[in-house]
Write an enzyme that holds these catalytic residues in place. Structure first.
Site, PDB file in Angstrom:
ATOM      1  N   GLY A   1      34.147  35.000   5.633  1.00 14.18           N
ATOM      2  CA  GLY A   1      34.349  35.298   3.987  1.00 14.18           C
ATOM      3  C   GLY A   1      35.408  33.774   3.712  1.00 14.18           C
TER       4      GLY A   1
ATOM      5  N   SER B   1      34.239  32.117   2.181  1.00 15.47           N
ATOM      6  CA  SER B   1      33.941  31.205   1.072  1.00 15.47           C
ATOM      7  C   SER B   1      34.924  31.631  -0.251  1.00 15.47           C
ATOM      8  CB  SER B   1      32.329  31.296   0.134  1.00 15.47           C
ATOM      9  OG  SER B   1      31.589  32.704   0.380  1.00 15.47           O
ATOM     10  N   ALA B   2      34.817  33.042  -0.087  1.00 18.10           N
ATOM     11  CA  ALA B   2      35.539  34.344  -0.896  1.00 18.10           C
ATOM     12  C   ALA B   2      37.095  33.315  -0.450  1.00 18.10           C
ATOM     13  CB  ALA B   2      35.858  35.754  -0.547  1.00 18.10           C
TER      14      ALA B   2
ATOM     15  N   ASP C   1      34.851  40.430   0.593  1.00 22.02           N
ATOM     16  CA  ASP C   1      35.073  39.453   1.202  1.00 22.02           C
ATOM     17  C   ASP C   1      36.171  39.297  -0.006  1.00 22.02           C
ATOM     18  OD1 ASP C   1      33.063  39.439   2.799  1.00 22.02           O
ATOM     19  OD2 ASP C   1      32.434  37.802   2.550  1.00 22.02           O
TER      20      ASP C   1
END
Ligand code: PMV
Length: 310
Positions: free
Chosen positions: A97, A99-100, A142
């Site tokens: 996760g 990018s989240a 995410d």
């Protein structure tokens, strides 16, 4: 200057099966993306990747972060006078996760720079818009874990927080295979196999659904020996989807043989990270075995708070 940290995540049970409506359980972990926002000219850069966004020159290397800016601009009147530096410990494209967590920490730091005490609902909504840019149809697990932290049971777009008393002597071990992969591509391949062998696969998917329900009970009871066995079974089901590799299997067998309670692929598979749960007494042996394979494992804990100022 306003700095915020946002946790990465692991999927404890149920990845892939969740795409066809089965439940899954994910957990936020104490591996963080950190964003520090100060005055500037509309720039976001990463210590690991360099320039990601420069609103002045119109250079956009990360469309998700552009979306974060656009959303904050329309929701809280953010103007182009910031400079954000992101420093992330979370491996990219590895199922944790990343990018989240980057979107969540950036949105939080920018809102704080504007003088707000950022409300989590705002951060969740903004980061979900960014996730839609990265993944065409994100489940939302995410950015939800990164925003709120904790352990979540997820099914069909609904999230339920699971209250877990995670004992101090049980560790969550994460080992990065170093192989990057595209979640979208792996999900597509799995769905193709699902259609091709529909009768066989539907039984496996039902088993995965039952497994997640058992895992939920074991988590709530704090029965980590059972949880470990369920992780092993979950890995077996993922193998049948075709998402393991000799490298991932060798890492999983290395930690099991050194005494882990259980281990599995985490996330899409074909690369990325594996996770294991390990009793304190066995931890040195497991760490030793993994470092013999030239890997640097992360010894993680659940992050129950989610995004916050740092
Ligand atoms: O992006 P990853 O590696 O965390 O995997 C996502 C989990 C999947 O179930 C494979 C896909 C999904 O959208 O739930």
């Amino acid at each position: 200057m306003a700095c915020s940290i946002a946790p990465g995540k692991v999927i404890l049970f149920g990845e892939h099966f969740v795409v066809k409506g089965k439940p899954a359980i994910g957990a936020a972990v104490n591996v963080y993306a950190k964003a520090c926002a100060g005055p500037g000219r509309g720039v976001v850069e990463s210590r690991q990747l360099g320039l990601l966004l420069d609103l002045d020159s119109g250079r956009v290397l990360d469309k998700g972060l552009l979306r974060v800016y656009q959303e904050l601009s329309s929701r809280i009147g953010l103007t182009k006078d910031f400079h954000v530096i992101i420093d992330s410990e979370i491996p990219m494209a590895a199922g944790m996760g990343s990018s989240a967590a980057v979107a969540v920490s950036t949105a939080h730091a920018l809102a704080a720079l504007k003088g707000l005490d950022p409300d989590k609902k705002l951060i969740w909504e903004v980061s979900f818009e960014a996730e839609k840019v990265y993944h065409v149809k994100p489940s939302g697990i995410d950015n939800t874990l990164s925003t709120y932290g904790g352990v979540l049971y997820y099914q069909g777009g609904e999230f339920k927080r699971v209250e877990v008393k995670w004992p101090d002597d049980i560790y969550l071990l994460i080992v990065d295979s170093g192989v990057k992969r595209s979640t979208g591509q792996v999900v597509e391949d799995v769905l193709r196999r699902y259609e091709k062998y529909h009768r066989v696969m539907s039984g496996i998917y039902d088993a995965a659904g039952a497994l997640v329900e058992e895992a939920l009970k074991a988590l709530e009871r704090g029965d980590f020996a059972r949880l470990g066995e369920l992780m092993d079974i979950n890995h077996g089901l993922l193998v049948s989807l075709g998402v393991s590799t000799p490298l991932l299997d060798s890492l999983i067998w290395a930690v099991r043989e050194a005494g882990a309670l259980g281990a599995k692929i985490c996330g899409a598979g074909r690369g990325g990270v594996i996770i294991a749960i390990v009793d304190e007494a066995k931890l040195p042996k497991v760490l030793d075995k993994i470092s013999q394979q030239g890997r640097k494992p992360m010894v993680a804990r659940i992050d129950s708070e989610g995004v916050r100022r740092s």
